[in-house]
Structures are given as structure tokens and as C-alpha cells.
Motif scaffolding. Structure first.
Motif, PDB file in Angstrom:
ATOM      1  N   GLU A 140      11.243  25.213 -27.448  1.00 12.02           N
ATOM      2  CA  GLU A 140      11.554  24.193 -28.457  1.00 12.02           C
ATOM      3  C   GLU A 140      12.691  23.295 -27.977  1.00 12.02           C
ATOM      4  OE1 GLU A 140       9.908  23.551 -31.086  1.00 12.02           O
ATOM      5  OE2 GLU A 140       8.742  25.360 -31.522  1.00 12.02           O
ATOM      6  N   ILE A 141      13.645  23.880 -27.261  1.00  7.31           N
ATOM      7  CA  ILE A 141      14.735  23.085 -26.695  1.00  7.31           C
ATOM      8  C   ILE A 141      14.184  22.128 -25.637  1.00  7.31           C
ATOM      9  CG2 ILE A 141      16.926  23.169 -25.454  1.00  7.31           C
ATOM     10  CD1 ILE A 141      17.033  24.362 -28.280  1.00  7.31           C
ATOM     11  N   LEU A 142      13.365  22.667 -24.732  1.00  6.17           N
ATOM     12  CA  LEU A 142      12.818  21.846 -23.646  1.00  6.17           C
ATOM     13  C   LEU A 142      11.928  20.726 -24.174  1.00  6.17           C
ATOM     14  CD1 LEU A 142      11.923  24.594 -21.006  1.00  6.17           C
ATOM     15  CD2 LEU A 142      13.996  23.190 -21.174  1.00  6.17           C
ATOM     16  N   ALA A 143      11.207  20.992 -25.262  1.00  5.93           N
ATOM     17  CA  ALA A 143      10.322  19.975 -25.828  1.00  5.93           C
ATOM     18  C   ALA A 143      11.086  18.755 -26.306  1.00  5.93           C
ATOM     19  CB  ALA A 143       9.515  20.570 -26.988  1.00  5.93           C
ATOM     20  N   ARG A 144      12.405  18.911 -26.528  1.00  6.89           N
ATOM     21  CA  ARG A 144      13.229  17.814 -27.024  1.00  6.89           C
ATOM     22  C   ARG A 144      14.188  17.261 -25.974  1.00  6.89           C
ATOM     23  NH1 ARG A 144      11.403  21.096 -30.648  1.00  6.89           N
ATOM     24  NH2 ARG A 144      10.844  20.315 -32.729  1.00  6.89           N
ATOM     25  N   SER A 195       8.043  15.618 -22.991  1.00  2.80           N
ATOM     26  CA  SER A 195       7.936  17.053 -23.340  1.00  2.80           C
ATOM     27  C   SER A 195       7.040  17.795 -22.353  1.00  2.80           C
ATOM     28  CB  SER A 195       7.428  17.233 -24.776  1.00  2.80           C
ATOM     29  OG  SER A 195       8.271  16.590 -25.698  1.00  2.80           O
ATOM     30  N   GLU A 196       7.011  17.328 -21.110  1.00  2.00           N
ATOM     31  CA  GLU A 196       6.144  17.927 -20.089  1.00  2.00           C
ATOM     32  C   GLU A 196       6.932  18.884 -19.205  1.00  2.00           C
ATOM     33  OE1 GLU A 196       2.925  14.245 -19.649  1.00  2.00           O
ATOM     34  OE2 GLU A 196       4.414  14.621 -18.068  1.00  2.00           O
ATOM     35  N   PHE A 197       6.329  20.057 -18.947  1.00  3.43           N
ATOM     36  CA  PHE A 197       7.023  21.137 -18.256  1.00  3.43           C
ATOM     37  C   PHE A 197       6.010  21.954 -17.468  1.00  3.43           C
ATOM     38  CE2 PHE A 197       9.050  25.511 -18.621  1.00  3.43           C
ATOM     39  CZ  PHE A 197      10.116  25.244 -17.765  1.00  3.43           C
ATOM     40  N   PRO A 207      13.591  14.128 -11.366  1.00  2.47           N
ATOM     41  CA  PRO A 207      13.032  15.484 -11.371  1.00  2.47           C
ATOM     42  C   PRO A 207      14.136  16.530 -11.418  1.00  2.47           C
ATOM     43  CG  PRO A 207      12.988  14.587  -9.149  1.00  2.47           C
ATOM     44  CD  PRO A 207      13.475  13.481 -10.040  1.00  2.47           C
ATOM     45  N   VAL A 208      13.828  17.672 -12.029  1.00  2.00           N
ATOM     46  CA  VAL A 208      14.820  18.738 -12.146  1.00  2.00           C
ATOM     47  C   VAL A 208      14.117  20.084 -12.315  1.00  2.00           C
ATOM     48  CG1 VAL A 208      15.037  18.511 -14.673  1.00  2.00           C
ATOM     49  CG2 VAL A 208      16.951  19.420 -13.336  1.00  2.00           C
ATOM     50  N   GLY A 209      14.705  21.114 -11.723  1.00  2.00           N
ATOM     51  CA  GLY A 209      14.265  22.477 -11.964  1.00  2.00           C
ATOM     52  C   GLY A 209      15.124  23.078 -13.062  1.00  2.00           C
ATOM     53  N   VAL A 210      14.474  23.699 -14.050  1.00  2.00           N
ATOM     54  CA  VAL A 210      15.163  24.180 -15.243  1.00  2.00           C
ATOM     55  C   VAL A 210      15.123  25.702 -15.300  1.00  2.00           C
ATOM     56  CG1 VAL A 210      15.249  24.121 -17.766  1.00  2.00           C
ATOM     57  CG2 VAL A 210      14.518  22.094 -16.494  1.00  2.00           C
ATOM     58  N   VAL A 211      16.281  26.294 -15.612  1.00  2.00           N
ATOM     59  CA  VAL A 211      16.381  27.730 -15.881  1.00  2.00           C
ATOM     60  C   VAL A 211      17.020  27.856 -17.257  1.00  2.00           C
ATOM     61  CG1 VAL A 211      17.308  29.941 -15.125  1.00  2.00           C
ATOM     62  CG2 VAL A 211      16.695  28.223 -13.421  1.00  2.00           C
ATOM     63  N   ILE A 212      16.291  28.438 -18.225  1.00  2.00           N
ATOM     64  CA  ILE A 212      16.798  28.562 -19.588  1.00  2.00           C
ATOM     65  C   ILE A 212      16.524  29.971 -20.109  1.00  2.00           C
ATOM     66  CG2 ILE A 212      14.673  27.510 -20.493  1.00  2.00           C
ATOM     67  CD1 ILE A 212      16.286  26.498 -22.894  1.00  2.00           C
ATOM     68  N   ASN A 213      17.504  30.556 -20.772  1.00  2.00           N
ATOM     69  CA  ASN A 213      17.363  31.914 -21.309  1.00  2.00           C
ATOM     70  C   ASN A 213      16.469  31.931 -22.529  1.00  2.00           C
ATOM     71  OD1 ASN A 213      20.708  31.800 -20.548  1.00  2.00           O
ATOM     72  ND2 ASN A 213      19.401  33.300 -19.520  1.00  2.00           N
ATOM     73  N   ASP A 214      15.672  32.998 -22.629  1.00  2.00           N
ATOM     74  CA  ASP A 214      14.859  33.234 -23.819  1.00  2.00           C
ATOM     75  C   ASP A 214      14.989  34.701 -24.231  1.00  2.00           C
ATOM     76  OD1 ASP A 214      13.299  32.039 -25.767  1.00  2.00           O
ATOM     77  OD2 ASP A 214      11.410  32.652 -24.842  1.00  2.00           O
TER      78      ASP A 214
END
Length: 534
Positions: A304-308, A313-315, A337-344
């Protein structure tokens, strides 16, 4: 590539409660920010204006290309740290665009303690120089400072990361070909005189600018000689006799125009355009405040964070079904461009391995990395120790530490203990780091720390055949909880320069896009990882 779909009900009571709680946290940040921007008191500002001088922030905005953003670093530095008010640590620093070129700007605020350097002012100056060096940015120094704040000299002068490091940095960056440019717009005293004297090119303002190792009072005390400031080290002397300054300006505006011209002909690189056209997310970033739980008690859904935050909203997710408590993948922000690391969720052995592997891939593909923190830490317990959680966690810390691609860090929820290290906390060298107003960070959570301390005391009493009463337990826990909660806030962190900024969720995409643009054409470094224990 997948288009993320939001499942959040923006009309729900929980969304509304979260948004209201977030607004309360925003207000405290807004109050601190207003005090920082105001600078010194009304009397100091009037005295400054009576001398025909622009304020530090007006100088900065007059220097920058019209309509371009200024990415301030350390705006909240020194907030409520000293026993006196020192807004923004008497120094404005940040990244802006001059003549189409990204530069790091330093502007002493002479309305705050005469622009003198407090310990956090020196730390802020050094932090901005580090960012400039790492990202290949020219430096522009708008000098108006009375030198060090003498009552705190032991915290300013003798150490490796004290005042002298500023001058070493100027020399080293000049040697690297990063232009160092100064405009002397007021006092430039004692060790601070080395800023314009060591820069590649220097402008000085007639009537206001002065450069000397010892001011009139010190000269009189040391030698008995009586001399006024302009005769001792004014613009006429330094442009006609000594050559300390190269260009004579009639006023602040004239000096800033000269600096703009110097930057334009310095050979500095222009701002790199994004490789693809920026696109807004499908979902409004303003909704983020309602998604982040009040008090961080509830799970913050990563996607939900990444979608905003991500363009369109593409991943493209990496190993979506493996190690699901950490989400890794690639996308774009502002066309970069970016590589994303997010905790879930909490970090398990497989999630640590997955993130370490993803970082390796980003390094191989020369992709910048964005770490979005919401982490209590690594999973603990006999089962997980037997599964090698320490060894696998160390792999992730190794990968984060050694990855030489641009790294950016944003705390959106909690960031605790070793989880902070694994998610590229300050000690791991992110190029820029920020927190949301609701975020929190300590070595361990307040409740957990208080409980541990109470258990330790209970075990000690048990050895004596005694028990810990509920009242005694509360007396142990309450002060710890209150202290940890105060020390965990974004304002506390930003005041001590443990993060570079407190960023609102609605402004996060702009902050990220500016960060990625700054690093897009920065000098590249080769990555060599340490030994991964298998």
C-alpha cells in the motif's frame, strides 16, 4: 512488472483515526520548522537588515535558479538541544540548482549568535560536505560568521571531526575537481577565515565583508594595536592588496550574481534528466497518513505504501513468495529507476537472505537502493538461532554496508536495534536519510526495554528470596518508557543530525526524486563485498 492494487478503505473509521493522529504529529514538526526558518529574534534580524544584508535563506533563494527546489539538509538541527535557542544550528545547508547545475549551498545565519559555530553547526557543515563529496557536487559557501562559539570550544576545536575538518574537506574536494566557491557577505573570523582563503574562487562584499584571523578586539588584546574591521580585513584590502578575495561586490545581490556566474563557468555537471517520463502513482500519496497506524500499533502494509510512492504504482517484485516479511523489487520515482527494500514484518533467516541477494543484483545492475524502514528487528528465540538467524542477518548487514551504489533511507514506521542496521540506518552510510513525522527509532522498543529491566531486577530479588511488587515494577518501567519515547521521535533525531530531514508523506515522492536526481550522474564506485558466512 505489476501494477499494485490498493485494498485500503479510505472511508473507514481506522483510516480517519490514523489521519487525525498523523495531523497531531505534523503540527509539532511544523512548529519546530517555523522556528528554524525564522532564524534569530526580531532585534537581530532588524540589525542585520539595517546593514543592508539579506537573511541567510533569502541569500540562498536569490542564488538558486528561479522556480527550482531547495533540498534542505539539517533544517531542524539543534532544536531544543542547547540551553539557548540556536535555530538550524545557525547554518542553512542544502542542495539546489545554480545555472542548471546541482550544488551544495552553505549559508551562515548571522541573526543567530552572530552566525557562530556551535558543535551541531560544525557537525551539520561536515555532513553537508560529505554529501557533496559523495555525490560530486560543487560547494558554495555564503559566509557570515563570527567563528566558533568560544564557550564550547572543547567540543569544536581539537577532534578529528571538529572545525579543522571543514578546511581539510575544502582542500580535498578541490583536489578532486569539485569547485569550491565562497562569497564573504559578513564577518569571517579566526579559523573561519580559511573558508574563503581555501576556496577556488572568492567574492567579498564591500563594507560588510571582512576576513581576518584575529578581529579588532583580539588584535588589541594581543598587541595593543587599535584598528577597525574594514582596515584590518575588509574588501578593499583583500581584493587590492592581499588577493585573499578575487572579486569585489557592491552588495549581497551583486555578490550572488557573481557566484552564479562562477558556477556557470566552473565546468560543473548539469542536472541529469530522468531516463523516462515521470508519472504520478495511481493512488494519492496524501492517503499515506491514514494508512500508517496511529502509534505504530498496527501492521503497515508494504505494498500500500509502494502503490502511493512509485511511478504509475508499478513494481517488479523479487522472490515475492520467498521471505515474505521483506518486500524487494524495482520501480521508478520521478522517472528515475530504483531498487526498493521495504519491511512487511519481522526479519526471518530467509527474508534476510532474500534482501542480501537483491542488493547484490542492484549493485550488479548499478541501481540506486531505497530502504523503507518499519522493522522491530530480527526474529529471536531458540528455533531461529538454530536456523542461523545471526549468520543470515550478518549477510544482509554485509551487503548493505558494502553496496557502493547510491543508498537512501526513509523511516516510515519503527526502526529498532539491528533491524535499523540491516535497513541501512545512519551508521550504514545512506547518502540521505529521513523520517516521517510518525516514525520512531531506538535500540529496542520502550516497552520491551522497560520489561527487560524489570525482569532483571526481579531476578536479582528472587536470588535474595524477595519478589518485585507491582508498584516497584511500575517505578522501574515508567521512567524508561518516558525517556525512550522522548528520544525516539523524529524531532529528537533531526535535532541531533541523526537524520537529514523529517519528510511528510505527501512530500516524499519529491524528496526521493530529488535524491535520485542528485545521485544520477555522481561518481561511481566499485563494490567489493566482505566474506559472506555460508
Amino acid at each position: 512488472m505489476t501494477t499494485l492494487t490498493s485494498l485500503v478503505d479510505v472511508s473507514s473509521d481506522s483510516f480517519r483515526r490514523n489521519a487525525e493522529a498523523f495531523d497531531d504529529q505534523r503540527r509539532s514538526i511544523a512548529q519546530a520548522r517555523a522556528a528554524a526558518v525564522a532564524g534569530g529574534d526580531e532585534r537581530a534580524r532588524k540589525r542585520h537588515a539595517d546593514r543592508g544584508k539579506l537573511t541567510a535563506r533569502r541569500r540562498v533563494y536569490r542564488l538558486l535558479d528561479p522556480g527550482t527546489p531547495f533540498m534542505e539538509i539539517g533544517q531542524l538541527a539543534a532544536h531544543d538541544v542547547y540551553d539557548q535557542s540556536v535555530p538550524s544550528a545557525a547554518l542553512v545547508t542544502g542542495i539546489g540548482v545554480v545555472g542548471g547545475r546541482p550544488v551544495m549551498v552553505f549559508a551562515n545565519d548571522a541573526t543567530v549568535k552572530g552566525g557562530t559555530y556551535f558543535p551541531l553547526g560544525v557537525a551539520k557543515h561536515l555532513r553537508a560536505q560529505d554529501v557533496a563529496r559523495e555525490n560530486g557536487l560543487p560547494c558554495v559557501y555564503l559566509v557570515d560568521s563570527g567563528g566558533v562559539y568560544l564557550p564550547l570550544q572543547e567540543d569544536l576545536f581539537p577532534g578529528e571531526h571538529h572545525l579543522g575538518r571543514m578546511f581539510r574537506n575544502i582542500a580535498e574536494m578541490s583536489a578532486l575537481g569539485l569547485p569550491q566557491i565562497a562569497a564573504v557577505m559578513g564577518s569571517c573570523t579566526a579559523g573561519g577565515a580559511y573558508v574563503p582563503a581555501m576556496c577556488d574562487e572568492t567574492v567579498i562584499v564591500r563594507g560588510n565583508g571582512t576576513v581576518f584571523l584575529g578581529g579588532p578586539q583580539l588584535v588589541r588584546a594581543a598587541t595593543g594595536e587599535v584598528v577597525d574591521a574594514q582596515t584590518l580585513g575588509g574588501a578593499d584590502l583583500h581584493t587590492r592588496v592581499t588577493g585573499v578575495a578575487d572579486h569585489l561586490a557592491e552588495n549581497d545581490e551583486h555578490a550572488l550574481d557573481m557566484v552564479r556566474d562562477i558556477v556557470r563557468r566552473s565546468g560543473a555537471r548539469p542536472v541529469a534528466p530522468p531516463p523516462q517520463a515521470p508519472r504520478p502513482p495511481l493512488y494519492d500519496p496524501a492517503e499515506l497518513a491514514g494508512i500508517v497506524s496511529a502509534g505504530l500499533r498496527e501492521h503497515i502494509p508494504a505494498r500500500e505504501i509502494l502503490a502511493r510512492l512509485l511511478d504509475g504504482s508499478e513494481f517488479t517484485e523479487y522472490r515475492a513468495r520467498y521471505g515474505p516479511t521483506i518486500v524487494c523489487g524495482t520501480g521508478h520515482v520521478g522517472g528515475y529507476p530504483v531498487g526498493v527494500v521495504i519491511n512487511d514484518g519481522v526479519l526471518f533467516p530467509e527474508s534476510a537472505q532474500k534482501a542480501a541477494n537483491f542488493i547484490e543484483l542492484c549493485v550488479q545492475r548499478d541501481l540506486p537502493l531505497l530502504f523503507l524502514h518499519n522493522i522491530n528487528g530480527f526474529m529471536v528465540g531458540a528455533e531461529y538461532e538454530a536456523d542461523g538467524i545471526t549468520k543470515h542477518g550478518a549477510k544482509l548487514v554485509n551487503a548493505v554496508s558494502c553496496a557502493a551504489v547510491p543508498k537512501f533511507s526513509l523511516v516510515i514506521g519503527g526502526s529498532y536495534g539491528a533491524g535499523n542496521f540491516a535497513m541501512c540506518g545512519r551508521s550504514m552510510g545512506p547518502r540521505l536519510m529521513a523520517m516521517w513525522p510518525s516514525a520512531r527509532s531506538t535500540v529496542v522498543g520502550a516497552e520491551q526495554t522497560a520489561t527487560v529491566m524489570a525482569l532483571i531486577r526481579g531476578d536479582q530479588l528472587a536470588k535474595e528470596g524477595k519478589t518485585l511488587s507491582p508498584q516497584e515494577e511500575e517505578a522501574i518501567k515508567r521512567p524508561i518508557i518516558e525517556t525512550y519515547e522522548r528520544q525516539s521521535t523524529p524531532l529528537y533525531f533531526a535535532a541531533r543530525l541523526w537524520v537529514d530531514a523529517v519528510v511528510d508523506p505527501t512530500d516524499t515522492r519529491e524528496w526521493l526524486a530529488l535524491s535520485l536526481a542528485m545521485a544520477a550522474d555522481a561518481p561511481r564506485q566499485d563494490t567489493r563485498f566482505g566474506v559472506f558466512r555460508m
